[in-house]
Design an enzyme around this catalytic site. Structure first.
Site, PDB file in Angstrom:
ATOM      1  N   PHE A   1      26.660 -17.909  31.240  1.00 19.57           N
ATOM      2  CA  PHE A   1      25.366 -17.293  30.958  1.00 19.57           C
ATOM      3  C   PHE A   1      25.288 -15.977  31.715  1.00 19.57           C
ATOM      4  CE2 PHE A   1      21.221 -19.143  29.217  1.00 19.57           C
ATOM      5  CZ  PHE A   1      21.823 -19.585  28.059  1.00 19.57           C
TER       6      PHE A   1
ATOM      7  N   ARG B   1      14.740 -13.284  36.415  1.00 19.88           N
ATOM      8  CA  ARG B   1      15.246 -14.658  36.387  1.00 19.88           C
ATOM      9  C   ARG B   1      16.556 -14.733  35.614  1.00 19.88           C
ATOM     10  NH1 ARG B   1      15.163 -18.495  32.639  1.00 19.88           N
ATOM     11  NH2 ARG B   1      13.590 -17.510  31.326  1.00 19.88           N
TER      12      ARG B   1
ATOM     13  N   ARG C   1      19.411  -9.966  32.139  1.00 18.97           N
ATOM     14  CA  ARG C   1      18.503  -9.769  31.017  1.00 18.97           C
ATOM     15  C   ARG C   1      17.756  -8.445  31.096  1.00 18.97           C
ATOM     16  NH1 ARG C   1      15.914 -15.863  30.195  1.00 18.97           N
ATOM     17  NH2 ARG C   1      17.745 -16.737  29.151  1.00 18.97           N
TER      18      ARG C   1
ATOM     19  N   GLN D   1       9.667 -10.579  32.502  1.00 21.57           N
ATOM     20  CA  GLN D   1      10.976 -10.530  31.854  1.00 21.57           C
ATOM     21  C   GLN D   1      10.841 -10.369  30.347  1.00 21.57           C
ATOM     22  OE1 GLN D   1      13.943 -14.034  31.456  1.00 21.57           O
ATOM     23  NE2 GLN D   1      14.774 -12.755  33.093  1.00 21.57           N
TER      24      GLN D   1
ATOM     25  N   LEU E   1      12.432 -16.423  19.972  1.00 20.36           N
ATOM     26  CA  LEU E   1      13.626 -16.339  20.809  1.00 20.36           C
ATOM     27  C   LEU E   1      14.914 -16.514  20.017  1.00 20.36           C
ATOM     28  CD1 LEU E   1      14.827 -16.281  23.723  1.00 20.36           C
ATOM     29  CD2 LEU E   1      14.629 -18.776  23.706  1.00 20.36           C
TER      30      LEU E   1
ATOM     31  N   HIS F   1      13.014 -10.765  27.237  1.00 21.16           N
ATOM     32  CA  HIS F   1      14.295 -11.307  26.783  1.00 21.16           C
ATOM     33  C   HIS F   1      14.927 -10.293  25.834  1.00 21.16           C
ATOM     34  CE1 HIS F   1      17.292 -14.008  25.095  1.00 21.16           C
ATOM     35  NE2 HIS F   1      16.986 -14.892  26.019  1.00 21.16           N
TER      36      HIS F   1
ATOM     37  N   HIS G   1       8.984 -12.586  27.564  1.00 20.67           N
ATOM     38  CA  HIS G   1       9.557 -13.929  27.647  1.00 20.67           C
ATOM     39  C   HIS G   1       9.103 -14.751  28.846  1.00 20.67           C
ATOM     40  CE1 HIS G   1      12.483 -17.060  26.944  1.00 20.67           C
ATOM     41  NE2 HIS G   1      13.130 -16.817  28.072  1.00 20.67           N
TER      42      HIS G   1
ATOM     43  N   GLU H   1      20.073 -16.825  24.584  1.00 22.36           N
ATOM     44  CA  GLU H   1      21.187 -16.190  25.270  1.00 22.36           C
ATOM     45  C   GLU H   1      22.495 -16.922  25.002  1.00 22.36           C
ATOM     46  OE1 GLU H   1      22.173 -15.206  29.935  1.00 22.36           O
ATOM     47  OE2 GLU H   1      20.172 -14.775  29.159  1.00 22.36           O
TER      48      GLU H   1
END
Length: 554
Positions: A123, A384, A285, A235, A251, A237, A350, A254
């Site tokens: 990730f 995050r 991100r 954040q 969404l 995304h 997000h 990821e």
């Protein structure tokens, strides 16, 4: 409208997402304690946990044996641009493995390695493959497990929206609530309260958040006098759907990039090579979102004003196995077969990294008020890491439930001043009595969402932030009026309460963003583009003031 009921309990949990249910389950292990869970929607339908797709970070070392708790800690702190509360990060990374194994023991199904262990994928901005997953529906799998456990527990569930905290001095004594079914106003007296109300990105026009993500917990805590930390850090995304309009912002996990998806502009260029050549599509991100935004702004965008996300380098069978939900999502919502066609994506609001200022025991600055999940701040710093949210919910939900239960064993039900009940009741009924010169809640909400998206987005500056603050304060001054006074299901009355919260959350975000005169993580100021060592500190905001405090380091 009158006071319909008064309910008493020991531990009251507000919110029935991943953190709320986990907290309620832990508190319910104490036989002498009565636990009540209240939420706007049914458990399993609440919040964003059920929508979380990519995975859960835990240093299990099942795929990369070189991974470690220490590496997870360092990745989280560096990813958060070094303004995380390091004590909370240490708790997160040390307890994440135990909590996911607990989920597995309770029936959660995760993808397996050939040796039968929980599989782990790469990730963004992480040193090793540590993200445990169940295809691209990991949050859904976790929620199914939690809801099953909840049904077999002795936790009482009540449908309703928390309006405000009830206080006796600086000690929480319960919650005033509103149930739109029958338009009922009622009180829940409790020895302690856990806020697990999730995030607040519904203040933005384009967002991944569920309809419940209206920032209720931030606003409820703020009005009661609690401190909030890091509210400037929102954040975005990198990848949300862009068409059709009805799907805009949904969404695109990821996991698509983790499994090999690449980003391309309309010239066919793999543009992450110039923004993050070391990590490419799996950069942080914040970095990927700004890169996509800049490509779009430079005119290198797709027909629907996004960029391309391509899986054409992967086999259809692999895509169907690893990304079944994404495959179905694009086929059903936009008519795109991602095994043959490129997706169009763009950034979408997000996650709120900031939130209620909590201790290691998850207690806020109000006595007896605990919090867990996205409603809290400090854990993730300025940005995050993907996969840390699901771990956060389980680790700190567990801790909040345990400590709130312990607190309630040593406490008694407090007083609820009559004048406080009267004041809160006025808030609930005032839109019903508003004059014709007011605005409907939906109109104010639409204006706010548009304002935040255009003025307080991925790239910020003093001019836009100042204009946003002035307009938010103007919107706050407009009386809300309810036209549809349906008492069978008083949706517009609920909407008025949510918009009240959204306006406060938006104002807090903008004030914090104006205060931080640098760029760090997800907060990027075009007029202050550098990350400054002198700004390695946290912004605390409350009703009384806004100030900075040193970062908590180990």
């Amino acid at each position: 409208m009158t006071l319909d009921d008064i309910i008493s309990t020991d531990v009251l949990v507000v919110g029935a997402g991943g953190a709320g249910i986990r907290a309620a389950l832990e508190a319910s292990k104490y036989a002498a304690i009565d636990v009540t869970l209240i939420a706007k929607t049914l458990p399993g339908k609440s919040g964003c946990t059920v929508m979380a797709e990519g995975g859960y970070n835990a240093a299990l070392c099942n795929v990369d044996s070189a991974d470690s708790i220490e590496s997870h800690f360092q990745d989280t702190v560096s990813g958060g641009s070094y303004v995380n509360n390091e004590r909370l990060v240490r708790i997160l990374v040390e307890n994440a493995p135990a909590r996911i194994l607990e989920l597995e023991n309770n029936g959660a199904l995760f993808y397996r390695t050939s040796e039968g262990k929980i599989d782990q994928r790469a990730f963004g901005r992480q040193s090793y493959k540590r993200t445990c997953y169940s295809g691209d529906r990991t949050g859904g799998e976790i929620m199914v497990t939690l809801v099953d456990l909840l049904r077999s527990s002795n936790v009482r569930f009540i449908r309703g929206a928390a309006v405000d905290l009830l206080l006796d001095g600086n000690k929480v004594t319960g919650v005033a609530a509103f149930n739109p079914e029958g338009a009922k106003f009622f009180l829940i007296r409790s020895k302690t309260v856990i806020l697990a109300t999730g995030g607040g990105c519904r203040i933005y026009k384009v967002t991944t958040n569920s309809f419940q993500g209206t920032g209720d917990g931030y606003a409820i805590g703020y009005r009661a006098g609690a401190e909030l930390i890091g509210m400037e850090f929102i954040q975005f995304h990198p990848t949300g759907m862009v068409f059709p309009d009805s799907a805009k912002g949904i969404l695109v996990t990821e996991a698509v990039r983790a499994e090999g998806g690449i980003l391309l502009n309309n010239l066919g260029e793999r543009f992450m090579e110039k923004y993050a050549p070391d990590r490419m599509e799996l950069a942080g991100r914040d970095v990927v979102a700004r890169a996509i935004y800049r490509e779009i702004r430079a005119g290198r965008h797709t027909p629907h004003n996004g960029v391309y996300l391509s899986l054409q380098n992967l086999s259809p069978d692999f895509i169907e196995e690893r990304l079944p939900q994404t495959l179905e999502q694009f086929r059903d919502l936009s008519g795109v077969d991602i095994t043959k066609e490129q997706m169009e994506v763009s950034p979408t609001a997000h996650h709120v990294m900031g939130g209620l200022h909590i201790s290691e025991k998850t207690e806020t600055t109000i006595k007896g008020l605990f919090a867990a999940g996205e409603v809290t701040g400090g854990i993730h710093g300025a940005n995050r890491l993907g996969g840390n949210s699901l771990a956060d919910l389980q680790v700190f939900g567990y801790i909040a439930g345990h400590n709130a239960a312990q607190y309630s064993l040593e406490s008694s039900l407090g007083k609820i001043p009559d004048e406080q009940i009267t004041q809160i009741h006025k808030v609930v009924i005032s839109p019903l009595q508003s004059k014709q010169d007011g605005m409907r809640p939906s109109q104010i909400r639409h204006n706010l969402e548009e304002l935040m998206w255009t003025k307080v987005g991925i790239l910020r500056n003093k001019k836009n932030l100042t204009q946003a603050l002035e307009n938010i304060q103007r919107l706050k001054s407009i009386p809300m009026k309810i036209v549809n006074q349906n008492t069978t299901y008083a949706y517009e009355q609920l909407e008025a309460l949510q918009v009240r919260n959204m306006l406060i959350v938006a104002e807090i975000v903008v004030k914090a963003a104006l205060f931080r005169e640098e760029s760090r993580g997800a907060h990027f100021r075009e007029d202050f583009p550098e990350t400054l060592p002198s700004w390695r500190k946290n912004i605390i905001i409350s009703k009384e003031n806004i100030h900075t405090v040193p970062v908590v380091v180990l």
